[in-house]
Design a protein around this motif. Structure first.
Motif, mmCIF file in Angstrom:
data_model
loop_
_atom_site.group_PDB
_atom_site.id
_atom_site.type_symbol
_atom_site.label_atom_id
_atom_site.label_comp_id
_atom_site.label_asym_id
_atom_site.label_seq_id
_atom_site.Cartn_x
_atom_site.Cartn_y
_atom_site.Cartn_z
ATOM 1 N N LYS A 1 2.333 6.180 11.606
ATOM 2 C CA LYS A 1 3.314 5.712 13.182
ATOM 3 C C LYS A 1 4.567 5.081 11.685
ATOM 4 N N GLN B 1 -2.900 1.946 5.765
ATOM 5 C CA GLN B 1 -3.324 3.216 5.405
ATOM 6 C C GLN B 1 -3.498 4.373 7.058
ATOM 7 N N GLU B 2 -4.163 3.447 8.170
ATOM 8 C CA GLU B 2 -4.504 4.018 9.020
ATOM 9 C C GLU B 2 -3.532 4.053 9.906
ATOM 10 N N ARG B 3 -1.806 3.381 10.014
ATOM 11 C CA ARG B 3 -1.457 3.267 10.831
ATOM 12 C C ARG B 3 0.224 3.837 10.011
ATOM 13 N N ASN C 1 0.700 -1.325 -0.050
ATOM 14 C CA ASN C 1 0.022 -0.336 0.318
ATOM 15 C C ASN C 1 1.250 0.599 -0.051
ATOM 16 N N SER D 1 -5.676 -1.776 4.639
ATOM 17 C CA SER D 1 -6.665 -0.563 5.951
ATOM 18 C C SER D 1 -5.308 0.049 7.474
ATOM 19 N N LEU D 2 -5.094 -1.563 7.888
ATOM 20 C CA LEU D 2 -3.878 -0.856 8.261
ATOM 21 C C LEU D 2 -3.087 -0.160 8.473
ATOM 22 N N GLN E 1 -8.370 -5.939 4.971
ATOM 23 C CA GLN E 1 -7.356 -5.611 6.220
ATOM 24 C C GLN E 1 -6.315 -4.988 6.714
#
Length: 225
Positions: free
Chosen positions: A96, A91-93, A33, A88-89, A85
């Protein structure tokens, strides 16, 4: 089929690194990603229970990856049911993980365990003591605990001081192992400094009253939380 996540890598584009086999002999592959990739393998539900051999296979695969490039390692057992999933992980993190990759890039984790000198055991104050005697005994007990805490702190600072300039970060833990007081130090060490780090440890070991044990290099598990 589900997906076991080993770690997060940078540089999803371009040439892909060779990936090892992981738990149950399954080949790892990347879910990409943008600037990040998740290193995963397929896993059956029957292989999810963490046994010594499975955890060893998992950690061996992570070690193989981190020898070639920076990877944010995850603890065994992070599982996803669908590739979306995982995306998405990432993308969200993403921010960090990118910050963590910059922090650990080119580094490994080294550990030093120090078993502190044995000290005579003393019993706590007996309940039948008079009030004044009981309070005196309690004060002595707390004073001993303060001295032990100070000794631990001095040992940690002494070892870290000897290794100054050879690591980026250090974490420490105090506890007991096999009934003995134990200080565990974790160092984030640049790979280019590993040889000097080991040499300096030998000099420290000869100069310390505590029993010292060196371990590593490992993926930097203690520096990605």
């Amino acid at each position: 089929m589900r997906y076991l996540l080993y770690g997060v890598l940078g540089g999803a584009g371009g040439r892909k690194p060779p990936l090892p086999r992981g738990v149950a002999g399954e080949r790892l592959f990347l879910v990409n990603n943008h600037r990040l990739s998740a290193a995963v393998s397929a896993i059956r539900s029957s292989d999810l229970v963490p046994t010594a051999s499975r955890v060893w296979e998992y950690e061996k695969a992570l070690e193989s990856i981190y020898r070639r490039q920076a990877v944010v390692p995850l603890r065994y057992g992070t599982v996803f049911g669908h590739k979306r999933q995982l995306i998405s992980l990432l993308q969200e993190r993403g921010p960090k993980y990118e910050a963590l990759l910059r922090r650990i890039d080119g580094c490994v984790e080294m550990g030093i365990r120090a078993f502190l000198p044995r000290r005579p055991k003393r019993r706590g104050p007996a309940a039948h003591l008079s009030g004044a005697a009981y309070l005196t005994a309690q004060r002595e007990r707390y004073a001993r605990e303060d001295r032990l805490a100070l000794e631990q702190e001095i040992t940690a600072k002494t070892i870290s001081g000897f290794l100054s300039g050879l690591f980026r970060r250090c974490k420490r833990e105090f506890g007991f192992l096999a009934g003995r007081r134990c200080l565990s130090l974790h160092f984030l060490v640049p790979k280019k400094a590993l040889r000097d780090f080991r040499k300096r440890f030998v000099a420290i070991e000869a100069d310390q009253e505590s029993e010292l044990f060196l371990s590593g290099p490992w993926p930097p598990f203690n520096f990605v939380e």
